[in-house]
Design an enzyme around this catalytic site. Structure first.
Site, PDB file in Angstrom:
ATOM      1  N   THR A 167       0.845  -1.191   0.000  1.00  0.00           N
ATOM      2  CA  THR A 167       0.000   0.000   0.000  1.00  0.00           C
ATOM      3  C   THR A 167       0.877   1.236   0.000  1.00  0.00           C
ATOM      4  O   THR A 167       1.891   1.293   0.700  1.00  0.00           O
ATOM      5  CB  THR A 167      -0.955   0.045   1.208  1.00  0.00           C
ATOM      6  OG1 THR A 167      -1.651   1.302   1.177  1.00  0.00           O
ATOM      7  CG2 THR A 167      -0.237  -0.094   2.545  1.00  0.00           C
TER       8      THR A 167
ATOM      9  N   LYS B 227      -6.328  10.662  -2.466  1.00  0.00           N
ATOM     10  CA  LYS B 227      -6.768   9.470  -3.185  1.00  0.00           C
ATOM     11  C   LYS B 227      -7.460   9.870  -4.478  1.00  0.00           C
ATOM     12  O   LYS B 227      -8.588  10.351  -4.464  1.00  0.00           O
ATOM     13  CB  LYS B 227      -7.683   8.622  -2.319  1.00  0.00           C
ATOM     14  CG  LYS B 227      -7.679   7.196  -2.826  1.00  0.00           C
ATOM     15  CD  LYS B 227      -8.201   6.233  -1.815  1.00  0.00           C
ATOM     16  CE  LYS B 227      -7.745   4.827  -2.148  1.00  0.00           C
ATOM     17  NZ  LYS B 227      -8.533   3.834  -1.462  1.00  0.00           N
TER      18      LYS B 227
END
Ligand code: AMP
Length: 551
Positions: A195, A448
């Site tokens: 991640t 994001k």
């Protein structure tokens, strides 16, 4: 009255302890759902279809191949591939064999890819045709990889500078399908995923066989994804990002028909598959559904077969919940989770009290991130880690724990996210009296965009290197298509007339193209805390709608 003390020796139950292994999912699928279909759009452009029985036979051939390659239990075998049947075979062939499937996210940029391949010590990489050039561009920096297997037919093998490049189909054709899946400790690693949703280098999350199987069992029910043997689902959420939300595994339990979009994620390609295969369940990030909704508007058609759309990865906008319901008669199931959570945390599934609610009120409830799936415990805490009330008002850092939640990053001793047996998600949330979660902010310094992470700190560091800028701050601003995009706030050196275009040109060769800020705002000064840190919370509030207002 004093509390009764527990007996010093508990009476143990007398049930078998069969290991929860990924291969058991495949064995179940092969014996129970042998004829369930897997339909895939291939990189080559055509549609491929076969059954779980065919897939299981090829997964065993693959395991024989790994054995011939000299792969040992626990070795990392990587994939760089779209959602498709060959990737599904790798999910089972590699993990079932006892090796660890490392699904690489091709959207990471070169430096990060090199880092994760070397950090994971991948021995082999199985790669789709699309990503061969990407690997060629970094091949000299990942020289410990022993071989590359290209996921294509022999006649599609490209000319490549990758060393030891072999053809997947040719290799499989030469293997018998008689492999017997080994039994081993269910706590062994089955797969891993890096991640970049934190600062610094990407961090590895290592899923165990046990966590994978329990997550799959928990995710099929009506309170979660609602997968049944009669379902036909299309996961746009990638198999290279948190295992497509675990659906390759849950599909094996239920025998649901799987429809894989391959590289075709635009509205027209998705609609073609949805219509042809009569898909009833869609899963993916908001950006993808916005493209699909726009496409459907442009052709004036309805998504007749679709009943539910699971949306996660970023917040589902109210307008999307309404559009799916009112234009397509489809229910939007809002979900929240993380790579570190396998990923399912909360799901906003149909609930009895929604039935009697006025529509607008129901939409507002659906915009919340939902309630925890059994197995996930959550709480919000203040700066001293004291639990805050579940009153829908108090905002705090969101902590979670459970059997499919990370307990430590792979080969990384950073323990800053682990607090007394809980994992700090980096999200800021409220929880209401019915245990509905609402994500209201983020304490991690990342943006994001379309489901992928951009590090604001890396962007700031790159920009501040410009001799005419004195201070830079990157924040996430809301964006209609990408959910969030970076906006760079900067102060100029005295007398400087540097323009937005100059800064963008400067950044061009320093960060990935999709990281470039959507706007650069020159300000007189930036606000700081008493200790000199940028007051990002305030700046985020001031500029969160900057791009929407500018549009
Ligand atoms: P990842 O590990 O890349 O899947 O990203 C997980 C993070 O994405 C979470 O910690 C949240 O910050 C964000 N996220 C995931 N789902 C949602 C959602 N439904 N609403 C808002 N943010 C979300």
């Amino acid at each position: 009255m004093s509390g009764q003390s527990l007996p010093s020796k508990p009476l143990l139950g007398q049930m078998m302890e069969r290991p929860l292994l990924v291969s058991t999912l495949l064995e179940h699928a092969e014996t129970t759902h042998a004829t369930s279909e897997i339909v895939s759009r291939r990189c080559e452009g055509d549609i491929h279809r076969y059954t779980i029985k065919d897939a299981a036979s090829r997964a065993r051939k693959l395991a024989n191949l790994l054995s011939r390659f000299g792969v040992q239990q626990g070795d990392r075998v990587a994939t760089l591939a779209w959602n498709g049947y060959r990737h599904w075979e790798l999910y089972y062939g590699v993990s079932g064999f006892g090796a660890v499937l490392h699904t690489i996210n091709p959207r990471l940029f070169a430096e990060q890819l090199v880092y994760i391949v070397n950090h994971a010590e991948d021995r082999f990489i199985f790669v789709d045709l699309t990503f061969v050039p990407l690997l060629e561009s970094i091949k000299d920096q990942i020289s410990r990889v022993e071989g590359f297997v290209i996921l294509c037919d022999e006649d599609k093998m490209p000319e490549t500078s990758l060393p030891n490049a072999l053809c997947y189909e040719t290799l499989l054709a030469n293997e018998p399908d008689d492999f017997v899946w080994p039994e081993f400790d269910e706590r062994s690693a089955a797969s891993m995923c890096y991640t970049s949703g934190t600062t610094g280098n990407p961090k590895g999350v290592l899923y165990s066989h046990r966590s994978t199987v329990i997550h799959a069992m928990a995710s099929i029910g009506e309170e979660a994804l609602g997968l049944a043997s009669t379902s036909c689902f299309l996961p746009v959420v990638p198999m290279f990002h948190v295992n497509a939300w675990g659906t390759p595994y849950s599909a094996a339990i239920t025998g649901a028909k799987q429809v894989f979009p391959g590289p075709g994620m635009d509205g027209a390609s998705l609609w073609e598959l949805i219509d042809a295969e009569q898909v009833d369940l869609l899963l993916g990030v908001p950006t993808v559904w916005l493209m699909l909704l726009n496409h459907m508007d442009s052709i004036g058609k309805k998504l007749e077969s679709v009943q539910n759309v699971v949306v996660g990865g970023s917040a589902a906008p109210l307008s999307m919940i309404r559009d799916f319901q009112e234009k397509h008669d489809a229910f939007l199931i809002h979900a929240w989770g993380m790579t570190e959570m396998s990923p399912i945390g909360t799901v906003n599934a149909h609930s009895i009290h929604m039935e009697s609610m006025p529509l607008e009120e129901r939409y507002r409830l659906q915009a919340k991130q939902g309630r925890p799936v059994y197995g996930v415990e959550m709480k919000i805490v203040d700066d001293d880690n004291r639990e805050l009330p579940r009153d829908g008002e108090a905002r705090g850092r969101l902590l979670v724990r459970g059997p499919w939640i990370i307990s430590g990053y792979y080969n990384n001793d950073d323990r800053s996210s682990f607090i007394d047996g809980w994992f700090d998600t980096g999200d800021v949330a409220t929880i209401d009296e019915n245990n509905y979660l609402t994500i209201v902010d983020r304490s991690k310094d990342v943006i994001k965009s379309g489901g992928e992470w951009i590090s604001s700190i890396d962007l700031e560091n790159a920009a501040v290197g410009h001799p005419e800028l004195s201070e830079c701050c990157v924040i996430a601003a809301r964006h209609e298509k990408w959910s969030e995009r970076p906006v760079l706030l900067a102060t100029r050196q005295e007398g400087s007339q540097i323009s937005e275009a100059d800064v963008l040109r400067y950044l061009e060769d320093k960060v990935a193209k999709w990281w470039l800020p959507d706007a650069i705002v020159f300000v007189e000064s930036l606000p700081h805390t008493a200790t000199g840190k940028l007051l990002k919370v305030d700046l985020r509030k001031t500029y969160e709608n900057y791009l929407l207002e500018k549009a």
